[in-house]
Design a protein around this motif. Structure first.
Motif, short mmCIF file in Angstrom:
data_model
loop_
_atom_site.label_atom_id
_atom_site.label_comp_id
_atom_site.label_asym_id
_atom_site.label_seq_id
_atom_site.Cartn_x
_atom_site.Cartn_y
_atom_site.Cartn_z
N HIS A 3 45.84 76.38 53.06
CA HIS A 3 45.77 74.93 52.91
C HIS A 3 45.12 74.27 54.12
N ALA A 4 45.38 74.76 55.30
CA ALA A 4 44.86 74.13 56.52
C ALA A 4 43.35 74.22 56.63
N THR A 5 42.73 75.15 55.94
CA THR A 5 41.29 75.28 56.03
C THR A 5 40.58 74.54 54.90
N ARG A 6 41.35 73.94 54.00
CA ARG A 6 40.77 73.21 52.88
C ARG A 6 40.21 71.89 53.37
N LEU A 22 40.03 67.96 57.91
CA LEU A 22 41.04 68.92 57.48
C LEU A 22 42.33 68.19 57.19
N THR A 23 43.12 68.74 56.29
CA THR A 23 44.41 68.13 55.96
C THR A 23 45.51 69.17 56.08
N THR A 24 46.72 68.71 56.36
CA THR A 24 47.87 69.61 56.46
C THR A 24 48.57 69.67 55.10
N LEU A 45 45.23 62.70 59.99
CA LEU A 45 46.66 62.69 60.30
C LEU A 45 47.20 61.26 60.30
N PRO A 46 48.49 61.10 59.97
CA PRO A 46 49.08 59.76 60.02
C PRO A 46 49.47 59.41 61.47
N VAL A 47 49.25 58.17 61.83
CA VAL A 47 49.68 57.71 63.16
C VAL A 47 50.81 56.70 63.06
N GLN A 48 50.98 56.13 61.88
CA GLN A 48 52.00 55.11 61.73
C GLN A 48 52.34 54.94 60.26
N PHE A 49 53.60 54.58 60.00
CA PHE A 49 54.06 54.31 58.64
C PHE A 49 54.54 52.86 58.56
N ALA A 50 55.77 52.59 58.94
CA ALA A 50 56.34 51.25 58.83
C ALA A 50 56.05 50.38 60.06
N GLY A 51 55.67 50.99 61.16
CA GLY A 51 55.44 50.27 62.41
C GLY A 51 56.22 50.94 63.53
N VAL A 52 55.83 50.66 64.75
CA VAL A 52 56.43 51.34 65.90
C VAL A 52 57.93 51.08 66.00
N ALA A 63 66.80 60.55 61.87
CA ALA A 63 65.95 61.63 62.39
C ALA A 63 64.53 61.39 61.91
N SER A 64 63.58 62.03 62.55
CA SER A 64 62.18 61.95 62.14
C SER A 64 61.56 63.33 62.27
N LEU A 65 60.46 63.52 61.56
CA LEU A 65 59.71 64.77 61.63
C LEU A 65 58.34 64.52 62.22
N PHE A 66 57.84 65.49 62.95
CA PHE A 66 56.46 65.43 63.43
C PHE A 66 55.75 66.66 62.88
N ASP A 67 54.72 66.46 62.10
CA ASP A 67 53.97 67.54 61.47
C ASP A 67 53.09 68.23 62.52
N VAL A 68 53.47 69.45 62.91
CA VAL A 68 52.72 70.18 63.94
C VAL A 68 51.82 71.26 63.33
N SER A 69 51.68 71.28 62.02
CA SER A 69 50.92 72.35 61.38
C SER A 69 49.45 72.36 61.76
N HIS A 70 48.94 71.27 62.32
CA HIS A 70 47.54 71.22 62.76
C HIS A 70 47.38 71.73 64.19
N MET A 71 48.47 72.06 64.87
CA MET A 71 48.42 72.39 66.30
C MET A 71 48.27 73.86 66.62
#
Length: 82
Positions: A3-6, A22-24, A45-52, A63-71
């Motif tokens: 998926h990461a190479t799509r 590229l997308t995760t 990649l997303p940088v913001q959803f509802a606001g800071v 809790a929150s998640l940070f998508d690290v699959s691109h790292m």
């Protein structure tokens, strides 16, 4: 990671996003949740959803998640090295 190479063409191509970013694996979820997407090092990649502040308060209360699959990338090879 197949998926990461799509590469995907984004409908907002003229809005500053690369046409072939590229997308995760979480990309569709980010879109459904209304994430503000930006191009970063070839990845969309997303940088913001509802606001800071709302995101900060949510993280503190829940809790929150940070998508690290691109790292990074994991290569799995058999012991034979093939």
């Amino acid at each position: 990671m197949e998926h990461a190479t799509r590469r995907r063409r984004h409908p907002a191509e003229g809005a500053g996003l690369m046409a072939s970013s590229l997308t995760t694996a979480l990309h569709e979820l980010h879109l459904r949740l209304g994430g503000k997407l930006v191009e970063f090092a070839g990845w969309e990649l997303p940088v913001q959803f509802a606001g800071v502040m709302p995101e900060h308060l949510h993280t503190r209360a829940h809790a929150s998640l940070f998508d690290v699959s691109h790292m990074g990338q994991v290569l799995i090879r058999p012991v034979s090295g093939d």
